[in-house]
Design an enzyme around this catalytic site. Structure first.
Site, PDB file in Angstrom:
ATOM      1  N   HIS A 242       8.802  63.350  76.576  1.00  0.00           N
ATOM      2  CA  HIS A 242       9.044  64.703  77.105  1.00  0.00           C
ATOM      3  C   HIS A 242       7.746  65.538  77.205  1.00  0.00           C
ATOM      4  O   HIS A 242       7.413  66.051  78.263  1.00  0.00           O
ATOM      5  CB  HIS A 242       9.996  65.462  76.176  1.00  0.00           C
ATOM      6  CG  HIS A 242      11.274  64.760  75.869  1.00  0.00           C
ATOM      7  ND1 HIS A 242      12.338  64.695  76.741  1.00  0.00           N
ATOM      8  CD2 HIS A 242      11.661  64.088  74.762  1.00  0.00           C
ATOM      9  CE1 HIS A 242      13.323  64.025  76.183  1.00  0.00           C
ATOM     10  NE2 HIS A 242      12.951  63.632  74.992  1.00  0.00           N
TER      11      HIS A 242
HETATM   12  O1  RIB Z   1      13.857  67.813  73.180  1.00  0.00           O
HETATM   13  C1  RIB Z   1      12.562  67.264  73.229  1.00  0.00           C
HETATM   14  C2  RIB Z   1      11.581  68.166  72.533  1.00  0.00           C
HETATM   15  O2  RIB Z   1      11.956  68.303  71.168  1.00  0.00           O
HETATM   16  C3  RIB Z   1      10.162  67.568  72.506  1.00  0.00           C
HETATM   17  O3  RIB Z   1       9.220  68.616  72.494  1.00  0.00           O
HETATM   18  C4  RIB Z   1      10.132  66.848  71.191  1.00  0.00           C
HETATM   19  O4  RIB Z   1       8.810  66.757  70.650  1.00  0.00           O
HETATM   20  C5  RIB Z   1      10.960  67.758  70.332  1.00  0.00           C
HETATM   21  O5  RIB Z   1      10.129  68.820  69.878  1.00  0.00           O
END
Ligand code: RIB
Ligand code: CA
Length: 315
Positions: A242
């Site tokens: 992500h």
């Molecule tokens: O939902 C994904 C996010 O939540 C990303 O930033 C991961 O590192 C967690 O922080």
């Protein structure tokens, strides 16, 4: 010309990939890194930020420790089952030892970097938005120094990853997210699960990257924890990195296309707490304030190539 960057982060396996891009991408001029609670508690995310910057040979970058708690309600969820108790898939010790304790706080580090900036700064927020909400509320005079916020968070037309409607970063502090995404005027690009889940990388990709160099090898060490989680949650042995995709949206915006949407964040205590509610209807928007550029489309193969070529260039 390189983009002046501040990264606010809760490392986190995917945060580590994002920081690797920020530390080495030719378009990045990394001004500062600030930490927040999130995937794991603040003391662990801060240790991990130090380990990652040491591994990347970027201890020249100022590091500030930020919020240990959300603005209003207690932390609703931990992500230790995704990122491991140490936040780096149980492999934190492979990154580097933690050097001197961090004395600076995130607010001062971010304000100092914004004050000194001679060009508009892009702040990439890849964790809960508590630090940003505090800085924007306490130093509105600095908003003019911020060119754009690129925020990894939310799930606009796909299910959440913590509840049926809420994504982790937003759910960790919905009040802060509402301030940053809906109440402030600073331009925002939102990189939601809608986009990151389109750009998953599979085991072969990770194995190939692992062999590209020693740093890439360390970054991919944690993949087993990550792969196992997504095998259970998405039913595929592939992971959406992500935060690295959000970082790429900041560094190579042409790879992505978005939709300006008026949105609000559910800060109720109900079942949809932490949901992003975006108004896709055609009539005049019911939500006040400026629209948010929600990144919805890209060419996943181009994203995978861009991630691979930058991270494999690490020593
Ligand atoms: O939902 C994904 C996010 O939540 C990303 O930033 C991961 O590192 C967690 O922080
Ligand atoms: Ca994160």
């Amino acid at each position: 010309v390189a983009v002046p960057l501040i990264v606010d982060t809760d490392p986190g396996i995917d945060d580590a990939f994002a920081l690797a891009l920020a530390a080495t991408h030719p378009n990045a001029d990394l001004l500062a890194v600030t930490t927040t609670f999130g995937n794991v508690p603040l003391d662990v995310t801060t240790d991990n930020a130090q380990r990652i910057l040491t591994l990347l040979n970027r201890l020249d970058v100022p590091l500030g420790q930020g919020s240990a708690q959300p603005l209003v309600h207690p932390v609703p969820a931990s992500a230790a089952h995704v990122h491991g108790v140490d936040g780096l898939g149980g492999r934190a010790h492979d990154f580097a030892e933690v050097g001197r304790p961090v004395h600076d706080n995130a607010h001062d580090v971010m304000v100092r970097a914004l004050d000194a900036a001679t060009r508009p700064v892009v702040i990439v927020a890849i964790g809960p938005l508590t630090n940003l909400a505090v800085v924007l509320a306490s130093r509105p005079d600095l908003v003019g120094k911020i060119g754009r916020l690129v925020v990894m968070g939310g799930a606009v037309s796909v299910p959440g990853n913590v509840t049926p409607v809420a994504e982790f970063n937003i759910l960790c502090d919905p009040e802060a997210a509402r301030r940053v995404l809906a109440a402030e005027n600073v331009p925002v690009t939102l990189v939601p699960l809608d986009l990151t889940h389109q750009c998953t990388v599979d085991e072969d990709w990770l194995d190939h990257l692992a062999r590209a160099g020693s740093t890439a090898g360390v970054l991919t060490h944690a993949r087993e924890t990550y792969l196992r989680y997504y095998e259970q949650s998405l039913g595929i042995r592939a992971v959406p990195i992500h935060d690295a995709i959000a970082m790429l949206a900041a560094l190579e915006p042409k790879l992505f296309s978005g939709t300006p949407l008026h949105l609000d964040v559910d800060t109720s205590a109900g079942v949809s707490r932490g949901a992003i509610v975006a108004d896709r209807r055609r009539h005049s928007p019911v939500y006040p304030g400026r629209p948010v550029d929600v990144a919805t489309d890209t060419d996943p193969e181009m994203v995978r190539k861009a991630l691979f070529s930058t991270i494999s260039s690490l020593p």
